[in-house]
Enzyme design. Sequence first.
Site, mmCIF file in Angstrom:
data_model
loop_
_atom_site.group_PDB
_atom_site.id
_atom_site.type_symbol
_atom_site.label_atom_id
_atom_site.label_comp_id
_atom_site.label_asym_id
_atom_site.label_seq_id
_atom_site.Cartn_x
_atom_site.Cartn_y
_atom_site.Cartn_z
ATOM 1 N N GLY A 1 -49.341 -21.553 -21.351
ATOM 2 C CA GLY A 1 -50.088 -20.783 -22.342
ATOM 3 C C GLY A 1 -49.277 -19.600 -22.813
ATOM 4 O O GLY A 1 -48.625 -18.939 -22.011
ATOM 5 N N ARG B 1 -36.292 -11.881 -26.964
ATOM 6 C CA ARG B 1 -35.349 -10.954 -27.608
ATOM 7 C C ARG B 1 -34.493 -10.241 -26.570
ATOM 8 O O ARG B 1 -33.280 -10.089 -26.722
ATOM 9 C CB ARG B 1 -36.145 -9.951 -28.428
ATOM 10 C CG ARG B 1 -35.354 -8.799 -29.043
ATOM 11 C CD ARG B 1 -36.326 -7.891 -29.798
ATOM 12 N NE ARG B 1 -35.733 -6.739 -30.413
ATOM 13 C CZ ARG B 1 -35.646 -5.534 -29.846
ATOM 14 N NH1 ARG B 1 -36.084 -5.363 -28.618
ATOM 15 N NH2 ARG B 1 -35.114 -4.520 -30.501
ATOM 16 N N ARG C 1 -47.337 -27.491 -22.585
ATOM 17 C CA ARG C 1 -47.417 -28.056 -21.242
ATOM 18 C C ARG C 1 -46.572 -29.318 -21.256
ATOM 19 O O ARG C 1 -46.428 -29.971 -22.285
ATOM 20 C CB ARG C 1 -48.859 -28.423 -20.886
ATOM 21 C CG ARG C 1 -49.782 -27.241 -20.879
ATOM 22 C CD ARG C 1 -51.164 -27.557 -20.366
ATOM 23 N NE ARG C 1 -51.796 -26.313 -20.006
ATOM 24 C CZ ARG C 1 -51.587 -25.683 -18.851
ATOM 25 N NH1 ARG C 1 -50.797 -26.209 -17.927
ATOM 26 N NH2 ARG C 1 -52.180 -24.534 -18.590
ATOM 27 N N CYS C 2 -46.030 -29.685 -20.129
ATOM 28 C CA CYS C 2 -45.125 -30.836 -20.118
ATOM 29 C C CYS C 2 -45.343 -31.663 -18.859
ATOM 30 O O CYS C 2 -44.945 -31.278 -17.755
ATOM 31 C CB CYS C 2 -43.678 -30.346 -20.191
ATOM 32 S SG CYS C 2 -42.487 -31.669 -20.030
ATOM 33 N N ASP D 1 -47.821 -19.546 -13.422
ATOM 34 C CA ASP D 1 -47.476 -20.157 -12.136
ATOM 35 C C ASP D 1 -47.119 -21.642 -12.249
ATOM 36 O O ASP D 1 -46.257 -22.131 -11.519
ATOM 37 C CB ASP D 1 -48.557 -19.902 -11.074
ATOM 38 C CG ASP D 1 -49.943 -20.252 -11.566
ATOM 39 O OD1 ASP D 1 -50.054 -20.851 -12.656
ATOM 40 O OD2 ASP D 1 -50.918 -19.937 -10.854
ATOM 41 N N SER E 1 -45.468 -23.018 -14.700
ATOM 42 C CA SER E 1 -44.079 -23.041 -15.159
ATOM 43 C C SER E 1 -43.125 -22.680 -14.038
ATOM 44 O O SER E 1 -42.017 -23.221 -13.945
ATOM 45 C CB SER E 1 -43.906 -22.037 -16.307
ATOM 46 O OG SER E 1 -44.916 -22.228 -17.274
ATOM 47 N N THR F 1 -48.222 -14.164 -18.931
ATOM 48 C CA THR F 1 -49.579 -14.718 -18.963
ATOM 49 C C THR F 1 -50.543 -13.560 -19.109
ATOM 50 O O THR F 1 -50.301 -12.486 -18.560
ATOM 51 C CB THR F 1 -49.908 -15.515 -17.687
ATOM 52 O OG1 THR F 1 -51.340 -15.641 -17.603
ATOM 53 C CG2 THR F 1 -49.445 -14.802 -16.428
ATOM 54 N N ASP G 1 -53.400 -13.448 -17.837
ATOM 55 C CA ASP G 1 -54.373 -13.444 -16.741
ATOM 56 C C ASP G 1 -54.049 -12.471 -15.605
ATOM 57 O O ASP G 1 -54.909 -12.171 -14.777
ATOM 58 C CB ASP G 1 -54.496 -14.862 -16.148
ATOM 59 C CG ASP G 1 -55.183 -15.810 -17.098
ATOM 60 O OD1 ASP G 1 -55.957 -15.336 -17.954
ATOM 61 O OD2 ASP G 1 -54.960 -17.032 -17.001
ATOM 62 N N ASP H 1 -52.352 -12.861 -12.944
ATOM 63 C CA ASP H 1 -52.697 -13.487 -11.670
ATOM 64 C C ASP H 1 -51.481 -13.886 -10.849
ATOM 65 O O ASP H 1 -51.569 -14.770 -9.991
ATOM 66 C CB ASP H 1 -53.573 -14.715 -11.925
ATOM 67 C CG ASP H 1 -52.873 -15.749 -12.796
ATOM 68 O OD1 ASP H 1 -51.835 -15.403 -13.392
ATOM 69 O OD2 ASP H 1 -53.363 -16.876 -12.895
ATOM 70 N N GLY I 1 -59.987 -15.995 -18.140
ATOM 71 C CA GLY I 1 -59.804 -15.745 -16.708
ATOM 72 C C GLY I 1 -60.506 -16.814 -15.896
ATOM 73 O O GLY I 1 -61.625 -16.618 -15.451
ATOM 74 N N ARG I 2 -59.827 -17.955 -15.711
ATOM 75 C CA ARG I 2 -60.497 -19.092 -15.099
ATOM 76 C C ARG I 2 -60.674 -18.890 -13.596
ATOM 77 O O ARG I 2 -61.728 -19.150 -13.044
ATOM 78 C CB ARG I 2 -59.714 -20.379 -15.378
ATOM 79 C CG ARG I 2 -60.586 -21.606 -15.475
ATOM 80 C CD ARG I 2 -59.801 -22.788 -16.012
ATOM 81 N NE ARG I 2 -59.455 -22.635 -17.409
ATOM 82 C CZ ARG I 2 -60.284 -22.970 -18.414
ATOM 83 N NH1 ARG I 2 -61.475 -23.459 -18.156
ATOM 84 N NH2 ARG I 2 -59.912 -22.800 -19.660
ATOM 85 N N SER J 1 -78.253 -0.398 -25.553
ATOM 86 C CA SER J 1 -77.743 -1.770 -25.605
ATOM 87 C C SER J 1 -77.108 -2.093 -24.271
ATOM 88 O O SER J 1 -76.836 -1.196 -23.478
ATOM 89 C CB SER J 1 -76.682 -1.916 -26.703
ATOM 90 O OG SER J 1 -75.559 -1.115 -26.387
ATOM 91 N N GLU K 1 -64.525 -16.478 -17.695
ATOM 92 C CA GLU K 1 -64.674 -17.934 -17.821
ATOM 93 C C GLU K 1 -65.053 -18.589 -16.506
ATOM 94 O O GLU K 1 -65.901 -19.463 -16.441
ATOM 95 C CB GLU K 1 -63.331 -18.563 -18.217
ATOM 96 C CG GLU K 1 -63.000 -18.606 -19.659
ATOM 97 C CD GLU K 1 -61.572 -19.167 -19.795
ATOM 98 O OE1 GLU K 1 -61.386 -20.091 -20.572
ATOM 99 O OE2 GLU K 1 -60.663 -18.667 -19.092
ATOM 100 N N HIS L 1 -59.570 -17.751 -28.007
ATOM 101 C CA HIS L 1 -58.107 -17.714 -28.054
ATOM 102 C C HIS L 1 -57.505 -16.504 -28.718
ATOM 103 O O HIS L 1 -56.307 -16.268 -28.590
ATOM 104 C CB HIS L 1 -57.595 -18.982 -28.732
ATOM 105 C CG HIS L 1 -57.518 -20.138 -27.801
ATOM 106 N ND1 HIS L 1 -58.630 -20.856 -27.421
ATOM 107 C CD2 HIS L 1 -56.470 -20.685 -27.128
ATOM 108 C CE1 HIS L 1 -58.266 -21.807 -26.581
ATOM 109 N NE2 HIS L 1 -56.974 -21.733 -26.386
ATOM 110 N N ARG M 1 -55.159 -14.343 -26.765
ATOM 111 C CA ARG M 1 -53.757 -14.672 -26.486
ATOM 112 C C ARG M 1 -52.810 -14.161 -27.560
ATOM 113 O O ARG M 1 -51.583 -14.198 -27.368
ATOM 114 C CB ARG M 1 -53.574 -16.198 -26.412
ATOM 115 C CG ARG M 1 -54.235 -16.851 -25.244
ATOM 116 C CD ARG M 1 -53.640 -18.241 -25.035
ATOM 117 N NE ARG M 1 -54.287 -18.883 -23.916
ATOM 118 C CZ ARG M 1 -54.016 -18.611 -22.639
ATOM 119 N NH1 ARG M 1 -53.101 -17.717 -22.342
ATOM 120 N NH2 ARG M 1 -54.675 -19.221 -21.678
#
Lengths: 328, 328, 328, 328
Positions: free
Chosen positions: C15, C25, C76-77, C107, C109, C130, C132, C134, C175-176, C220, C227, C258, C261
């Site tokens: 991601g 760069r 992704r691969c 992680d 990758s 990333t 996240d 994490d 944030g899974r 309010s 997530e 998204h 990101r």
Amino acid sequence: MSSEIKKIAVLTSGGDSPGMNAAIRSVVRTCAYLKVDCVGVYRGYQGMIEGDFKPMDARSVNNIINKGGTILKSARCDDFRTPEGRKTAHEQLLKAGIDAFVVIGGDGSFTGAMIFNREYNFPVIGIPGTIDNDIFGTTFTLGFDTALNTVVECIDKIRDTASSHNRLFFVEVMGRDVGHIALNAGVGAGAEEILIPEENLGLDRLLESLKRSKESGKSSSIVIVAEGDKSGKNVFELKEYVEEHLPIYDVRVSVLGHMQRGGAPSCYDRVLASRMGVKAVEALLEGKTNLMVGIQDNKLTLTPINKAIKGHTKIDKELIRVSEIMTT
Amino acid sequence: MSSEIKKIAVLTSGGDSPGMNAAIRSVVRTCAYLKVDCVGVYRGYQGMIEGDFKPMDARSVNNIINKGGTILKSARCDDFRTPEGRKTAHEQLLKAGIDAFVVIGGDGSFTGAMIFNREYNFPVIGIPGTIDNDIFGTTFTLGFDTALNTVVECIDKIRDTASSHNRLFFVEVMGRDVGHIALNAGVGAGAEEILIPEENLGLDRLLESLKRSKESGKSSSIVIVAEGDKSGKNVFELKEYVEEHLPIYDVRVSVLGHMQRGGAPSCYDRVLASRMGVKAVEALLEGKTNLMVGIQDNKLTLTPINKAIKGHTKIDKELIRVSEIMTT
Amino acid sequence: MSSEIKKIAVLTSGGDSPGMNAAIRSVVRTCAYLKVDCVGVYRGYQGMIEGDFKPMDARSVNNIINKGGTILKSARCDDFRTPEGRKTAHEQLLKAGIDAFVVIGGDGSFTGAMIFNREYNFPVIGIPGTIDNDIFGTTFTLGFDTALNTVVECIDKIRDTASSHNRLFFVEVMGRDVGHIALNAGVGAGAEEILIPEENLGLDRLLESLKRSKESGKSSSIVIVAEGDKSGKNVFELKEYVEEHLPIYDVRVSVLGHMQRGGAPSCYDRVLASRMGVKAVEALLEGKTNLMVGIQDNKLTLTPINKAIKGHTKIDKELIRVSEIMTT
Amino acid sequence: MSSEIKKIAVLTSGGDSPGMNAAIRSVVRTCAYLKVDCVGVYRGYQGMIEGDFKPMDARSVNNIINKGGTILKSARCDDFRTPEGRKTAHEQLLKAGIDAFVVIGGDGSFTGAMIFNREYNFPVIGIPGTIDNDIFGTTFTLGFDTALNTVVECIDKIRDTASSHNRLFFVEVMGRDVGHIALNAGVGAGAEEILIPEENLGLDRLLESLKRSKESGKSSSIVIVAEGDKSGKNVFELKEYVEEHLPIYDVRVSVLGHMQRGGAPSCYDRVLASRMGVKAVEALLEGKTNLMVGIQDNKLTLTPINKAIKGHTKIDKELIRVSEIMTT
């Protein structure tokens, strides 16, 4: 005859403004859509004289609609003010097989285009790209809306610190001959006073107004000053003048400067640029020339370039009145 | 007779939109400037029925011009749809000595105002505050410009990640009956396809268009979908449909949602709100009623409320064409 | 020996996150500065397998430090998870004369890089990219800071409309498995409640907390939901649950999606990326391998990749306590 | 003994910075959470001397976490530098039943607090609020992160227009004695050269560097200059110097000024402020005094105030090196 136009050039000229890239993209894609060749000219008329051209197709302008500045670069060009310069430019255009051009810029750029058209009967259409909104024949110029948002966002920030310290700020914005940015951004930012070239408020009335603002219990004061203000004093001199004559204020100065020309264009400027680019190419293909695309009553219009460059758009009296009422 | 109006109420009603606070500020300060009392009504017609009023002076509206939302709160109000509700509201207004009101809201709010005016001959003026831009009699409604900027800024961000992964995104924007946000933001964001309630593109043509976009070498595709799109599928169903019928794409969905209603208003919306507030108060003081303030050809206008709420503004055919050309 | 490394490849994988371009760069310019050749790999490990390489010099990375996404694309691969895939990748690297690579990603990758390093003794250094946050071994990952700003800006907008209508919003953020975005953005946005994967608040306590918030007079309420929250309900189910069990609220949902990101990276992420890129190249030239660059106590560190991918960074107990106190 | 502290005052002092409101909110809410009374002091030490106090509860600080500036106002106060002034301040605090205070500000404010503590044995804790990041004992001061984002956003805009015209810009940023803003924002904005008080680059090397930058084919150059740069020339003189000695550039100047102090705080600054406010109140209740809350290695720390104000934090040599490599 429209059939004569087989290749159109596009250039940006003079001071840059947000939305120029969106306009380039629109000209290029409209050409692609209508099966006309398109060529980008680098660095305005200077690149035209030097033959600094580059063929452009629909993919050349991917991902630029949201970019400030101009991928074609811009420049002032003294050579194009001379008959020799324009002669060379004409030769370069012919050599490259270019039949017409769209110039995105302000009144200086349009004047050059008009003279060139007169001398060589070369089809030209103008798109008004300038943050100053000073072109006759269009309610809004490309970049004006974005510049206003940039200015109010800056002043919102300045207001934070002004309020925290009960300060008075003089904020200088662009606009050498016209106060459109100052007046609109001033109303939008809730400025206590707005100094524009078109009206000379007078220093006495400024002091009065600031005194009244302080007495009314406001926690800070922002005075917007257009570059070309006719008070006879620049923004630093105004600071000194007020410090001397109205020592109740802690005064600061901020000159917003060139950041007003940059930044991602607002949605309005992107849409306007897209619409104007289509109109410009279509006008050329319909055999029209020497016209500027404008927006009036939310509809696209065409105005003779010589009219567009003559009269600056007048400052809106109703808006001046609104600005006065808002500072109650 | 203008002399009859000594106290004016202001309220915000229906869905909120950026610029409402700037409009409240303008109504309040214009009243102060013209020496008329001003009263804020909380929570729209509900607060009117409950007598939830608060006197407001020029200082009550300091530092709100750049705030999203509405300091007076807003609400839908079923009671005001009943004769009893309106009777109570009228009694509350009389009790508080209020002679007229300015309502900032959309067509639902205007319908209420019109019926109330008819029943009690009570002076009312409307200011169009809605992000949907769907009110007849004004080229722009308050909040529309800000919402467009919010949407294109979000899509610019989505484009970053879409391009990095060569993805297709369906992005849902607000607009239940009208596609103004979708169409303008779609052009502004360089969307590959725009689905609006006014035109049913058809799923076949959508697939074709997406296929062509992929083949043309674009690194990502964004399809804007108005909430009220008539394709018969919502944005999640569209994703599934495309994944099934055009498996060349990695598809994602984003529903922008309520953030489109919030945020600091753009300079344009702040200026428009300031101008409209002045006009609304002045109209009341000139003895006018049952009208909506609008902006047309950059000038303020007054349109009978019954006309304003009847016809939705039509989608601009020229802009649809521009959107097609831009996706070349 | 450092003298063995004459050509370094750089790729982005998994991601995307804001700051990846700034890191590319930095790797490219550090190579140029230290007179080492540099090659960009397109689309992560997929491009490595396909030999999709491009030589890069200092000018290849002009004007990208402020761009979201990744100019090298990411993907992704699945092939790289197979021995055959990695074999082909190794052959491509050798063929292109590449001696080492820097992988910018998360992680997944890093796991690929570690296995590849083990199999082929090929020098690799990781940069944690990333949103996240994490990854073990670094206080901050690239893109986390930008994503937090994006989230709080969105919630500031949602707050405007929530306050105007006294509404409750459930806002889902990314944030899974980890709640760093939810917890930090929740504190930053002044959320009334924050639901994260690491702690199961329980639905009863959520209801209680919302009830107390309403009673305390707040206009309010915003509940941030990661997530991967373990309450057993997604954000739409939470809405229904609260509407059923606590009907005092008008509830809405917003899924930020998204856009978290994308966007121009914050200054922090740009500086961090610049520092990490230098460190990564220098580490390779010093003969180091199989390490991840991190930032700890504002200093650059190197952590073995196998450690980095093992332990997720723990959620900060002190910050959870702060979040509770702030909702008083 | 913690039991002695029943009422805590909070004030902001010196130049304001983004995040001060979030810190006030945190102090107030932590007091509410821990059942301690809280009082806001207006206009820093000046308000303390004048007894300008206001009781604050959890609701007093609603909706301020995202606001720039300080709702308590700030001011410099000469009177507090005198024994008489501090005596009056002490009397006012006693009269109001205040047992301790938290001061949010920079080194000047901390010096005052330290002297006051020494003279009256009055419990004080400091929170470092300044955009300059020049306080020892904390890696980051409140407002630094936000100011950096403001600066890079401005320079991104300036870059747009600089690139379009191939111009050189000198951009002055805040930082009278320390170059943290200049160095970090310079790296973040991709500046070609950065002039800071800590290092005198020398005018010859500046010219060389600019010449090299032009030759390397860059389309624009941005030089960041800290206010307190020791080159012996201010930003306008630098422009003249370069125009005279290196006439290959079209040079412009931009002084960013006070907008660097304003604006909605970044998420990082909001979270940091929230954490520091909790820590400050807890420290007082634990009987601690004369300490400054800091953040080091992402953990909260307490540093004796006399240490905090002594040593400016040093500029990071590693970051200077990164900045050099990045301009390759």
